[in-house]
Design an enzyme around this catalytic site. Sequence first.
Site, PDB file in Angstrom:
ATOM      1  N   ASP A 100     -41.288  20.371 -50.203  1.00  0.00           N
ATOM      2  CA  ASP A 100     -40.513  19.151 -50.264  1.00  0.00           C
ATOM      3  C   ASP A 100     -39.762  19.149 -51.589  1.00  0.00           C
ATOM      4  O   ASP A 100     -40.134  19.850 -52.530  1.00  0.00           O
ATOM      5  CB  ASP A 100     -41.417  17.920 -50.123  1.00  0.00           C
ATOM      6  CG  ASP A 100     -40.610  16.682 -49.711  1.00  0.00           C
ATOM      7  OD1 ASP A 100     -41.219  15.624 -49.531  1.00  0.00           O
ATOM      8  OD2 ASP A 100     -39.369  16.788 -49.598  1.00  0.00           O
ATOM      9  N   SER A 101     -38.712  18.328 -51.658  1.00  0.00           N
ATOM     10  CA  SER A 101     -37.735  18.489 -52.752  1.00  0.00           C
ATOM     11  C   SER A 101     -38.028  17.635 -53.975  1.00  0.00           C
ATOM     12  O   SER A 101     -37.343  17.783 -54.991  1.00  0.00           O
ATOM     13  CB  SER A 101     -36.334  18.154 -52.217  1.00  0.00           C
ATOM     14  OG  SER A 101     -36.408  16.965 -51.427  1.00  0.00           O
ATOM     15  N   GLY A 103     -37.931  14.241 -54.746  1.00  0.00           N
ATOM     16  CA  GLY A 103     -37.480  12.867 -54.948  1.00  0.00           C
ATOM     17  C   GLY A 103     -38.444  11.848 -54.356  1.00  0.00           C
ATOM     18  O   GLY A 103     -38.762  10.833 -54.974  1.00  0.00           O
ATOM     19  N   PHE A 104     -38.927  12.161 -53.183  1.00  0.00           N
ATOM     20  CA  PHE A 104     -39.851  11.237 -52.510  1.00  0.00           C
ATOM     21  C   PHE A 104     -41.106  11.043 -53.347  1.00  0.00           C
ATOM     22  O   PHE A 104     -41.586   9.926 -53.524  1.00  0.00           O
ATOM     23  CB  PHE A 104     -40.235  11.798 -51.139  1.00  0.00           C
ATOM     24  CG  PHE A 104     -41.222  10.960 -50.380  1.00  0.00           C
ATOM     25  CD1 PHE A 104     -42.576  11.282 -50.394  1.00  0.00           C
ATOM     26  CD2 PHE A 104     -40.801   9.846 -49.672  1.00  0.00           C
ATOM     27  CE1 PHE A 104     -43.492  10.497 -49.691  1.00  0.00           C
ATOM     28  CE2 PHE A 104     -41.711   9.059 -48.972  1.00  0.00           C
ATOM     29  CZ  PHE A 104     -43.058   9.383 -48.973  1.00  0.00           C
ATOM     30  N   ASP A 154     -33.292  14.305 -51.745  1.00  0.00           N
ATOM     31  CA  ASP A 154     -32.869  13.047 -51.129  1.00  0.00           C
ATOM     32  C   ASP A 154     -33.562  11.874 -51.817  1.00  0.00           C
ATOM     33  O   ASP A 154     -34.464  12.059 -52.626  1.00  0.00           O
ATOM     34  CB  ASP A 154     -33.244  13.039 -49.644  1.00  0.00           C
ATOM     35  CG  ASP A 154     -34.761  13.053 -49.442  1.00  0.00           C
ATOM     36  OD1 ASP A 154     -35.242  12.463 -48.462  1.00  0.00           O
ATOM     37  OD2 ASP A 154     -35.472  13.624 -50.296  1.00  0.00           O
ATOM     38  N   GLN A 197     -31.380  10.228 -43.288  1.00  0.00           N
ATOM     39  CA  GLN A 197     -31.847   8.952 -43.791  1.00  0.00           C
ATOM     40  C   GLN A 197     -31.174   7.819 -43.006  1.00  0.00           C
ATOM     41  O   GLN A 197     -30.482   8.086 -42.007  1.00  0.00           O
ATOM     42  CB  GLN A 197     -31.557   8.826 -45.293  1.00  0.00           C
ATOM     43  CG  GLN A 197     -32.400   9.744 -46.177  1.00  0.00           C
ATOM     44  CD  GLN A 197     -33.886   9.403 -46.193  1.00  0.00           C
ATOM     45  OE1 GLN A 197     -34.316   8.360 -45.688  1.00  0.00           O
ATOM     46  NE2 GLN A 197     -34.697  10.302 -46.734  1.00  0.00           N
ATOM     47  N   ASP A 274     -45.770  17.103 -41.001  1.00  0.00           N
ATOM     48  CA  ASP A 274     -46.714  17.313 -42.111  1.00  0.00           C
ATOM     49  C   ASP A 274     -47.360  15.979 -42.419  1.00  0.00           C
ATOM     50  O   ASP A 274     -46.697  14.927 -42.283  1.00  0.00           O
ATOM     51  CB  ASP A 274     -45.978  17.818 -43.370  1.00  0.00           C
ATOM     52  CG  ASP A 274     -45.471  16.645 -44.203  1.00  0.00           C
ATOM     53  OD1 ASP A 274     -44.387  16.132 -43.869  1.00  0.00           O
ATOM     54  OD2 ASP A 274     -46.189  16.237 -45.145  1.00  0.00           O
TER      55      ASP A 274
HETATM   56  C1  LIG Z   1     -42.841  13.650 -47.615  1.00  0.00           C
HETATM   57  C2  LIG Z   1     -41.971  12.563 -47.036  1.00  0.00           C
HETATM   58  C3  LIG Z   1     -42.545  11.591 -46.230  1.00  0.00           C
HETATM   59  C4  LIG Z   1     -41.760  10.559 -45.714  1.00  0.00           C
HETATM   60  C5  LIG Z   1     -40.400  10.479 -45.971  1.00  0.00           C
HETATM   61  C6  LIG Z   1     -39.796  11.469 -46.791  1.00  0.00           C
HETATM   62  C7  LIG Z   1     -38.388  11.446 -47.111  1.00  0.00           C
HETATM   63  O1  LIG Z   1     -37.616  10.570 -46.664  1.00  0.00           O
HETATM   64  N1  LIG Z   1     -37.889  12.413 -47.905  1.00  0.00           N
HETATM   65  C8  LIG Z   1     -38.669  13.390 -48.409  1.00  0.00           C
HETATM   66  N2  LIG Z   1     -38.080  14.334 -49.190  1.00  0.00           N
HETATM   67  N3  LIG Z   1     -39.998  13.482 -48.140  1.00  0.00           N
HETATM   68  C9  LIG Z   1     -40.584  12.523 -47.338  1.00  0.00           C
END
Ligand SMILES: Cc1cccc2c(=O)nc(N)[nH]c12
Length: 380
Positions: A100-101, A103-104, A154, A197, A274
């Site tokens: 995952d990137s 930001g979240f 994001d 999104q 996930d």
């Molecule tokens: C891990 C996760 C869960 C739920 C939503 C998101 C999301 O919108 N953007 C990212 N990068 N990761 C998410």
Amino acid sequence: MSNHKTDHAIKMTWVPEASCGMARAGHLHTRHGTVPTPTFMPVGTVGTVKGMTMDAVRSTGAGIVLGNTYHLMLRPTADRVQKLGGLHRMMDWPGPILTDSGGFQVMSLGALRKLDEDGVTFRSHIDGSKHRLTPEISTDIQFKLDATITMAFDECPALPATPEVLRKSMEMSMRWAARSREAFVAREGYGQFGIVQGGTERDLREYSIKALTEIGFEGYAIGGLAVGEGQELMFSTLDFTTPMLPQDKARYLMGVGTPDDLLGAVMRGVDMFDCVMPSRAGRTARAYTERGPINLRNARFAEDTRTLTPHDDTPVAGRYSRAYLHHLFRANEMLGPMLLTWHNLAYYQRLMRQIRAAIVDGTLDVLAVKLREDWAKGDW
Ligand SMILES: Cc1cccc2c(=O)nc(N)[nH]c12
């Protein structure tokens, strides 16, 4: 708009095999192996699926595991992971890894942060040190980690949010997606996923999908859900979102979910998932069973000699009594969380194999009724 850097590489591909209603079965072909979909990806946040050796993870049938830019950039840092040969070598997992990137996690960890058009500045939840993430920095970190699948950078807005807040956040995430794609270094069998999104708003989701598909990615994630909207609103959002996604690319619903969430989302056209639930539940004595979840700390299990599952498809499945697991958790023994994480992840993988087989032979609706009936029965 496709950019020159991605044209020449033989990209990662998702190939359909069968469908049943909106549900799809297929194969995701990557540089680190081919994975049948639908697939559930165990979360290995800091380069480990907590409490599991990677042999144990492999024994459950898992195909892809997750890593996390946010956590790994803080510790041991992306440069060190790169020096150690990348995540695959460092954690002894030759299969595909999706990262995952970041930001979240910055938002969800509530770290002290400052968000601007260029990216986000935040303080580490570990030692308070200051860090910066932008689409370029996140994409570069994921390159250093040697992620098989890189996620676009994001912003995931907290729900509930007004349509205006959702629109502004989504439009910024689309600008960030273009910058993430520009920073992505295409390598054979590697891929990058865009993240849709727009909250629960149909017009915003449509705008987001149009923006992402014009940029062009190897797969598309549905972000912005599993953030407290509830299953009904998540499903109704999927009902109009997945049909707008490209048919020939994998769809990944981020952060989902319970067994019932997975079933419902697969039936709405999702291929990849996930969630920390099975592993986090394993650490808190919560066992997933064919008849719904149970809490093994409960005194009623103290002399219950039954096992958690009749299956014996992993070194621990069908081996240990509820009484023994109850004892381990009451005694705070580390073997408790280890065995139960193993059990829960194996349960999720078994469920995904069952669902996939039912898609292939066109009986998913029958399986769905049976699964929901059994889950509703509660522990026998
Ligand atoms: C891990 C996760 C869960 C739920 C939503 C998101 C999301 O919108 N953007 C990212 N990068 N990761 C998410």
